[in-house]
Design a protein around this motif. Structure first.
Motif, PDB file in Angstrom:
ATOM      1  N   TYR A   1       0.769  -1.028  -0.256  1.00  0.00           N
ATOM      2  CA  TYR A   1      -0.423  -0.336  -0.157  1.00  0.00           C
ATOM      3  C   TYR A   1       1.045   1.233   0.164  1.00  0.00           C
ATOM      4  CZ  TYR A   1       1.300   0.476   4.888  1.00  0.00           C
ATOM      5  OH  TYR A   1       1.864   0.264   6.486  1.00  0.00           O
ATOM      6  N   GLN A   2       0.405   1.716  -0.639  1.00  0.00           N
ATOM      7  CA  GLN A   2       1.155   3.857  -0.391  1.00  0.00           C
ATOM      8  C   GLN A   2       0.223   3.976   0.461  1.00  0.00           C
ATOM      9  OE1 GLN A   2       0.820   5.144  -4.581  1.00  0.00           O
ATOM     10  NE2 GLN A   2       3.111   5.926  -4.198  1.00  0.00           N
ATOM     11  N   ALA A   3       0.895   4.882   1.633  1.00  0.00           N
ATOM     12  CA  ALA A   3       0.538   5.570   2.340  1.00  0.00           C
ATOM     13  C   ALA A   3       0.444   7.641   1.752  1.00  0.00           C
ATOM     14  CB  ALA A   3       0.959   5.784   3.683  1.00  0.00           C
ATOM     15  N   LYS A   4      -0.266   7.766   2.299  1.00  0.00           N
ATOM     16  CA  LYS A   4      -0.997   9.240   1.719  1.00  0.00           C
ATOM     17  C   LYS A   4       0.447  10.437   2.006  1.00  0.00           C
ATOM     18  CE  LYS A   4      -3.510  13.903   1.752  1.00  0.00           C
ATOM     19  NZ  LYS A   4      -5.155  14.010   2.862  1.00  0.00           N
ATOM     20  N   GLY A   5       0.501  10.647   0.841  1.00  0.00           N
ATOM     21  CA  GLY A   5       1.936  11.211   0.997  1.00  0.00           C
ATOM     22  C   GLY A   5       3.115  10.596   0.530  1.00  0.00           C
ATOM     23  N   GLU A   6       3.324   9.783   0.151  1.00  0.00           N
ATOM     24  CA  GLU A   6       4.636   8.823   0.377  1.00  0.00           C
ATOM     25  C   GLU A   6       4.893   8.425  -0.673  1.00  0.00           C
ATOM     26  OE1 GLU A   6       5.621   5.740   2.774  1.00  0.00           O
ATOM     27  OE2 GLU A   6       5.396   6.931   4.604  1.00  0.00           O
ATOM     28  N   THR A   7       5.843   7.869  -1.690  1.00  0.00           N
ATOM     29  CA  THR A   7       6.298   8.039  -2.907  1.00  0.00           C
ATOM     30  C   THR A   7       7.056   6.421  -2.749  1.00  0.00           C
ATOM     31  OG1 THR A   7       8.414   8.707  -2.555  1.00  0.00           O
ATOM     32  CG2 THR A   7       6.951  10.109  -3.402  1.00  0.00           C
ATOM     33  N   LEU A   8       6.972   5.422  -2.443  1.00  0.00           N
ATOM     34  CA  LEU A   8       7.110   4.109  -1.687  1.00  0.00           C
ATOM     35  C   LEU A   8       5.807   3.609  -1.497  1.00  0.00           C
ATOM     36  CD1 LEU A   8      10.528   3.846   0.213  1.00  0.00           C
ATOM     37  CD2 LEU A   8      10.374   4.433  -2.283  1.00  0.00           C
ATOM     38  N   HIS A   9       6.310   2.459  -1.518  1.00  0.00           N
ATOM     39  CA  HIS A   9       5.219   1.113  -1.349  1.00  0.00           C
ATOM     40  C   HIS A   9       5.389   0.347  -0.329  1.00  0.00           C
ATOM     41  CE1 HIS A   9       3.951   3.086  -5.186  1.00  0.00           C
ATOM     42  NE2 HIS A   9       2.791   1.921  -4.579  1.00  0.00           N
ATOM     43  N   THR A  10       4.511  -0.286   1.333  1.00  0.00           N
ATOM     44  CA  THR A  10       4.665  -0.418   1.983  1.00  0.00           C
ATOM     45  C   THR A  10       4.744  -1.302   2.374  1.00  0.00           C
ATOM     46  OG1 THR A  10       4.786   1.461   3.642  1.00  0.00           O
ATOM     47  CG2 THR A  10       4.618  -0.642   4.706  1.00  0.00           C
ATOM     48  N   ILE A  11       5.801  -2.877   2.239  1.00  0.00           N
ATOM     49  CA  ILE A  11       4.513  -4.355   1.820  1.00  0.00           C
ATOM     50  C   ILE A  11       3.691  -4.538   3.301  1.00  0.00           C
ATOM     51  CG2 ILE A  11       5.349  -6.562   2.066  1.00  0.00           C
ATOM     52  CD1 ILE A  11       7.360  -5.624   0.114  1.00  0.00           C
ATOM     53  N   GLY A  12       2.917  -4.523   3.575  1.00  0.00           N
ATOM     54  CA  GLY A  12       1.812  -5.017   4.921  1.00  0.00           C
ATOM     55  C   GLY A  12       2.054  -5.876   5.796  1.00  0.00           C
ATOM     56  N   ILE A  13       2.956  -6.609   5.551  1.00  0.00           N
ATOM     57  CA  ILE A  13       3.231  -8.056   5.900  1.00  0.00           C
ATOM     58  C   ILE A  13       4.802  -8.125   6.862  1.00  0.00           C
ATOM     59  CG2 ILE A  13       3.813 -10.557   5.895  1.00  0.00           C
ATOM     60  CD1 ILE A  13       1.446 -11.106   4.279  1.00  0.00           C
ATOM     61  N   THR A  14       5.038  -8.554   7.657  1.00  0.00           N
ATOM     62  CA  THR A  14       6.568  -8.474   8.410  1.00  0.00           C
ATOM     63  C   THR A  14       7.354  -9.510   8.210  1.00  0.00           C
ATOM     64  OG1 THR A  14       5.534  -7.552  10.302  1.00  0.00           O
ATOM     65  CG2 THR A  14       7.453  -8.795  10.307  1.00  0.00           C
ATOM     66  N   LEU A  15       8.108  -9.021   7.206  1.00  0.00           N
ATOM     67  CA  LEU A  15       9.017 -10.444   6.141  1.00  0.00           C
ATOM     68  C   LEU A  15      10.491 -10.304   7.109  1.00  0.00           C
ATOM     69  CD1 LEU A  15       7.833  -9.574   2.375  1.00  0.00           C
ATOM     70  CD2 LEU A  15       6.793 -11.087   4.238  1.00  0.00           C
ATOM     71  N   ARG A  16      10.495 -11.618   7.722  1.00  0.00           N
ATOM     72  CA  ARG A  16      11.886 -12.034   8.147  1.00  0.00           C
ATOM     73  C   ARG A  16      12.553 -12.859   6.730  1.00  0.00           C
ATOM     74  NH1 ARG A  16      11.496  -8.529  12.437  1.00  0.00           N
ATOM     75  NH2 ARG A  16      10.297  -9.059  13.174  1.00  0.00           N
ATOM     76  N   HIS A  17      14.457 -12.111   6.874  1.00  0.00           N
ATOM     77  CA  HIS A  17      14.866 -12.725   6.003  1.00  0.00           C
ATOM     78  C   HIS A  17      14.608 -14.460   5.513  1.00  0.00           C
ATOM     79  CE1 HIS A  17      18.377  -9.229   5.846  1.00  0.00           C
ATOM     80  NE2 HIS A  17      16.795  -8.964   6.182  1.00  0.00           N
ATOM     81  N   THR A  18      14.463 -15.250   6.812  1.00  0.00           N
ATOM     82  CA  THR A  18      14.312 -16.784   6.716  1.00  0.00           C
ATOM     83  C   THR A  18      12.795 -16.961   5.772  1.00  0.00           C
ATOM     84  OG1 THR A  18      13.413 -16.085   8.941  1.00  0.00           O
ATOM     85  CG2 THR A  18      15.711 -17.237   8.876  1.00  0.00           C
ATOM     86  N   MET A  19      11.676 -16.187   6.237  1.00  0.00           N
ATOM     87  CA  MET A  19      10.786 -16.348   5.453  1.00  0.00           C
ATOM     88  C   MET A  19      10.510 -15.718   3.709  1.00  0.00           C
ATOM     89  SD  MET A  19       7.428 -14.499   6.499  1.00  0.00           S
ATOM     90  CE  MET A  19       7.120 -15.016   8.294  1.00  0.00           C
ATOM     91  N   LEU A  20      11.517 -14.941   2.967  1.00  0.00           N
ATOM     92  CA  LEU A  20      12.120 -15.087   1.774  1.00  0.00           C
ATOM     93  C   LEU A  20      12.516 -15.996   1.726  1.00  0.00           C
ATOM     94  CD1 LEU A  20      11.978 -10.979   1.571  1.00  0.00           C
ATOM     95  CD2 LEU A  20      11.049 -12.654   0.750  1.00  0.00           C
ATOM     96  N   ALA A  21      13.768 -16.723   1.862  1.00  0.00           N
ATOM     97  CA  ALA A  21      14.734 -17.268   1.627  1.00  0.00           C
ATOM     98  C   ALA A  21      13.601 -18.648   1.355  1.00  0.00           C
ATOM     99  CB  ALA A  21      15.780 -17.261   3.051  1.00  0.00           C
ATOM    100  N   GLY A  22      12.772 -19.003   2.511  1.00  0.00           N
ATOM    101  CA  GLY A  22      11.751 -19.762   2.212  1.00  0.00           C
ATOM    102  C   GLY A  22      10.699 -20.209   1.243  1.00  0.00           C
ATOM    103  N   LEU A  23      10.632 -18.926   1.043  1.00  0.00           N
ATOM    104  CA  LEU A  23       9.820 -17.949  -0.398  1.00  0.00           C
ATOM    105  C   LEU A  23      10.328 -18.809  -1.330  1.00  0.00           C
ATOM    106  CD1 LEU A  23       7.523 -15.209   0.629  1.00  0.00           C
ATOM    107  CD2 LEU A  23       6.488 -17.204  -0.386  1.00  0.00           C
ATOM    108  N   VAL A  24      11.590 -18.559  -1.724  1.00  0.00           N
ATOM    109  CA  VAL A  24      12.640 -19.185  -2.978  1.00  0.00           C
ATOM    110  C   VAL A  24      13.041 -19.891  -3.189  1.00  0.00           C
ATOM    111  CG1 VAL A  24      11.769 -16.473  -3.487  1.00  0.00           C
ATOM    112  CG2 VAL A  24      13.731 -16.952  -2.122  1.00  0.00           C
ATOM    113  N   GLY A  25      13.504 -21.146  -1.643  1.00  0.00           N
ATOM    114  CA  GLY A  25      14.523 -21.870  -1.952  1.00  0.00           C
ATOM    115  C   GLY A  25      15.911 -21.236  -1.976  1.00  0.00           C
TER     116      GLY A  25
END
Length: 221
Positions: free
Chosen positions: A150-174
């Motif tokens: 989601y893009q908060a009002k006044g922000e140019t960046l998109h925030t991912i609305g889920i807390t992602l740990r490095h281990t979680m991302l690693a597991g997603l892509v193997g």
């Protein structure tokens, strides 16, 4: 247009789960369906070597296990675990059929949600199909921005609305946690992402330029 949550709520029971609790087990015949009203749930499977592989995440108003509710499968295909403390609405498959599937406006609303989920799944598969580790991570982040960003009002960046740990991302892509961390630091050094305590912010335009997929701009506009 009626949303599924509006139609289900009068016929559902509220139930809360603590972080780490299992909602469903793989191969289990569910007794009731679940709609997430707060928090995050993940589905996962376990490999023959005992490693967990995350399949997907579910947030507010997501319904699960949808394949069982729609009688596509007779059991839960995956494990479902509370990533955070969550609140849910629980309902019977009969109520889901009567108040969602057999109600045209509500069914149309559900179809719109499933269309977005399908597009997100295609983006994720595209990420997994990449040959280079950095491209796997970059495309997977693009999937997260589309599905949970989601893009908060006044922000140019998109925030991912889920807390992602490095281990979680690693597991997603193997990938290994070490390789994933190295790639994320490289993306951060290029200004494509920033992260703090599992919260990611993404410069969508820089990410699109990095993965060379201008064609996706219309999908996420």
């Amino acid at each position: 247009m009626h949303s599924p949550s509006d139609k289900i709520r009068p016929h559902a029971q509220v139930r809360a789960y603590k972080k780490g609790a299992n909602l469903f087990f793989q191969g289990e015949v569910p007794r009731r369906g679940v709609m997430v009203t707060a928090g995050v749930v993940r589905s996962y499977t376990i490999t023959t070597s005992g490693e967990e592989r995350t399949i997907a995440f579910f947030t507010k108003d997501d319904i699960l296990p949808l394949s069982w509710l729609m009688a596509t499968t007779s059991t839960s295909l995956f494990y479902y675990e509370a990533v955070s403390d969550i609140r849910t609405l629980q309902f019977t498959r009969e109520d889901f059929k009567e108040h969602v599937l057999l109600d045209p406006p509500t069914l149309l609303s559900l179809f719109g949600t499933l269309s977005k989920d399908h597009t997100a799944a295609m983006l994720r598969i595209n990420g997994l199909a990449q040959s280079r580790a950095e491209e796997k991570i970059a495309f997977t982040l693009y999937y997260f921005v589309f599905r949970y960003g989601y893009q908060a009002k006044g922000e140019t960046l998109h925030t991912i609305g889920i807390t992602l740990r490095h281990t979680m991302l690693a597991g997603l892509v193997g990938l290994s946690r070490e390789s994933t961390t190295k790639i994320l630091r490289n993306l951060q050094s290029k200004g494509i992402i920033s992260y703090d305590r599992g919260t990611y912010k993404v410069d969508k335009e820089l990410l699109e330029g990095h993965i060379g997929e201008d064609a996706f701009r219309d999908v996420m506009s």
